[in-house]
Design a protein around this motif. Structure first.
Motif, mmCIF file in Angstrom:
data_model
loop_
_atom_site.group_PDB
_atom_site.id
_atom_site.type_symbol
_atom_site.label_atom_id
_atom_site.label_comp_id
_atom_site.label_asym_id
_atom_site.label_seq_id
_atom_site.Cartn_x
_atom_site.Cartn_y
_atom_site.Cartn_z
ATOM 1 N N VAL A 123 0.839 -1.202 0.000
ATOM 2 C CA VAL A 123 0.000 0.000 0.000
ATOM 3 C C VAL A 123 0.875 1.253 0.000
ATOM 4 O O VAL A 123 2.028 1.222 0.424
ATOM 5 C CB VAL A 123 -0.986 0.005 1.193
ATOM 6 N N ALA A 124 0.280 2.345 -0.479
ATOM 7 C CA ALA A 124 1.042 3.583 -0.624
ATOM 8 C C ALA A 124 1.525 4.119 0.722
ATOM 9 O O ALA A 124 2.613 4.676 0.823
ATOM 10 C CB ALA A 124 0.186 4.615 -1.351
ATOM 11 N N ASN A 125 0.724 3.949 1.758
ATOM 12 C CA ASN A 125 1.099 4.457 3.078
ATOM 13 C C ASN A 125 0.731 3.408 4.146
ATOM 14 O O ASN A 125 -0.371 3.416 4.688
ATOM 15 C CB ASN A 125 0.373 5.790 3.337
ATOM 16 N N PRO A 126 1.648 2.493 4.419
ATOM 17 C CA PRO A 126 1.320 1.381 5.332
ATOM 18 C C PRO A 126 0.867 1.849 6.719
ATOM 19 O O PRO A 126 -0.048 1.252 7.302
ATOM 20 C CB PRO A 126 2.642 0.605 5.424
ATOM 21 N N LEU A 172 4.897 -5.801 -6.454
ATOM 22 C CA LEU A 172 5.523 -6.629 -5.426
ATOM 23 C C LEU A 172 6.532 -5.785 -4.658
ATOM 24 O O LEU A 172 7.092 -4.825 -5.178
ATOM 25 C CB LEU A 172 6.238 -7.826 -6.064
ATOM 26 N N ARG A 173 6.809 -6.197 -3.403
ATOM 27 C CA ARG A 173 7.771 -5.453 -2.600
ATOM 28 C C ARG A 173 8.427 -6.380 -1.577
ATOM 29 O O ARG A 173 7.941 -6.522 -0.459
ATOM 30 C CB ARG A 173 7.057 -4.307 -1.888
ATOM 31 N N PRO A 174 9.544 -6.989 -1.953
ATOM 32 C CA PRO A 174 10.125 -8.022 -1.098
ATOM 33 C C PRO A 174 10.994 -7.502 0.041
ATOM 34 O O PRO A 174 11.526 -8.306 0.810
ATOM 35 C CB PRO A 174 10.971 -8.833 -2.090
ATOM 36 N N GLU A 175 11.180 -6.173 0.170
ATOM 37 C CA GLU A 175 12.137 -5.700 1.180
ATOM 38 C C GLU A 175 11.481 -4.740 2.181
ATOM 39 O O GLU A 175 12.031 -3.714 2.523
ATOM 40 C CB GLU A 175 13.379 -5.069 0.529
ATOM 41 N N PHE A 176 10.326 -5.119 2.680
ATOM 42 C CA PHE A 176 9.613 -4.283 3.658
ATOM 43 C C PHE A 176 9.972 -4.779 5.063
ATOM 44 O O PHE A 176 9.761 -5.946 5.395
ATOM 45 C CB PHE A 176 8.113 -4.406 3.417
ATOM 46 N N LEU A 181 6.404 -1.984 11.109
ATOM 47 C CA LEU A 181 5.143 -2.394 11.746
ATOM 48 C C LEU A 181 5.244 -2.178 13.259
ATOM 49 O O LEU A 181 4.313 -1.682 13.912
ATOM 50 C CB LEU A 181 4.840 -3.863 11.437
ATOM 51 N N GLN A 182 6.403 -2.548 13.793
ATOM 52 C CA GLN A 182 6.646 -2.406 15.230
ATOM 53 C C GLN A 182 6.583 -0.918 15.637
ATOM 54 O O GLN A 182 5.980 -0.565 16.651
ATOM 55 C CB GLN A 182 8.030 -2.970 15.530
ATOM 56 N N CYS A 209 0.488 -9.850 14.551
ATOM 57 C CA CYS A 209 -0.846 -9.618 15.109
ATOM 58 C C CYS A 209 -0.806 -8.460 16.119
ATOM 59 O O CYS A 209 0.057 -8.434 16.999
ATOM 60 C CB CYS A 209 -1.275 -10.917 15.775
ATOM 61 N N PHE A 210 -1.725 -7.514 15.953
ATOM 62 C CA PHE A 210 -1.877 -6.396 16.880
ATOM 63 C C PHE A 210 -3.236 -6.497 17.562
ATOM 64 O O PHE A 210 -4.209 -6.914 16.936
ATOM 65 C CB PHE A 210 -1.846 -5.047 16.149
ATOM 66 N N GLU A 211 -3.282 -6.058 18.801
ATOM 67 C CA GLU A 211 -4.586 -5.987 19.486
ATOM 68 C C GLU A 211 -4.912 -4.534 19.794
ATOM 69 O O GLU A 211 -4.028 -3.765 20.172
ATOM 70 C CB GLU A 211 -4.549 -6.802 20.779
ATOM 71 N N ARG A 212 -6.176 -4.181 19.615
ATOM 72 C CA ARG A 212 -6.614 -2.856 20.056
ATOM 73 C C ARG A 212 -6.966 -2.968 21.531
ATOM 74 O O ARG A 212 -7.737 -3.857 21.912
ATOM 75 C CB ARG A 212 -7.834 -2.402 19.249
#
Ligand SMILES: C[S@@+](CC[C@H](N)C(=O)[O-])C[C@H]1O[C@@H](n2cnc3c(N)ncnc32)[C@H](O)[C@@H]1O
Length: 219
Positions: A123-126, A172-176, A181-182, A209-212
């Motif tokens: 996505v353009a803005n993760p 595709l984007r193999p180097e994310f 995310l952290q 996995c994230f929890e709200r």
């Protein structure tokens, strides 16, 4: 060196081209990752949003304990998902619609769980997409991602950097990196990173996995 985030129109056009062959190629290759994420979501049950639902390959991985809503940027991918729904085999799928994950039309706290399989790196803005997922999930609910993430060191990392320059047009984007995310979770006081797990057998895909944070109990 990391490549910049992907542009929305590149992704939309790339997946319009992928749509006719997507199930044949990405069905088997991504099966384990897709199943692991859906199994995690199914264990929570309830109303599940699939962000970037694509051709609906995951529909088989849910059952009557769930109610699935899917969104995707790319209409040709969704046409394939609608064809699957029309078979009548997936009564748990409530509907799919074209929608950009950066700006979802759902009210706050609509879903028990939000799943994004092989999407967040494209996505353009993760960070904005994660915040939208967080907004539409209920307090106590979860966001479940599965993806290939950047290996960061060694030969695999070098190959991923090399491939990254050449596969942008394919969406595709193999180097994310996981660190991104952290960092999102750390900057959001209501989001907790609850799991980071490599998917067997080869550990190519990582489930995150994230929890709200649950709402406080009334006094
Ligand atoms: C690699 S495919 C994954 C499809 C499906 N989740 C699966 O596991 O087979 C990525 C999907 O994300 C969709 N996508 C990319 N950016 C998006 C966005 N901003 N909003 C909604 N969908 C998006 C693409 O159109 C594509 O269908």
């Amino acid at each position: 060196m990391m490549t910049p985030d992907l542009d929305k129109s590149i992704v939309e056009h790339a997946y319009a081209r992928w749509a006719p062959i997507y199930d044949a190629i990405c069905g088997p290759v991504m099966l384990k990752g897709r199943r692991a994420a859906a199994a995690e979501a199914r264990s929570l049950g309830g109303k599940i949003l699939e962000v970037g639902v694509g051709t609906g390959l995951s529909f088989d991985d849910y059952d009557h304990t769930t109610e699935i809503t899917g969104i995707d940027l790319c209409e040709p991918m969704l046409e394939k998902a609608r064809a699957k729904m029309a078979t009548g085999r997936y009564p748990w799928v409530k509907g799919v619609q074209v929608m950009d994950a950066h700006r979802m039309a759902f009210p706050d706290a609509t879903f028990d769980c939000v799943v994004a399989q092989f999407v967040i790196t494209l996505v353009a803005n993760p960070e904005q997409v994660l915040s939208e997922c967080h907004r539409v999930v209920k307090p106590g609910g979860r966001i479940i991602l599965v993806n290939h993430l950047y290996s960061e060191v060694g030969v695999a990392a070098a190959v991923e950097r090399w491939t990254a320059q050449r596969t942008r047009g394919l969406g595709l984007r193999p180097e994310f990196p996981f660190a991104r995310l952290q960092a999102w979770a750390q900057s959001n006081k209501d989001a907790i990173l609850v799991e980071r797990r490599k998917i067997a057998p080869f550990g190519i895909y990582t489930l995150v996995c994230f929890e709200r944070t649950p709402a406080p109990l009334a006094a």
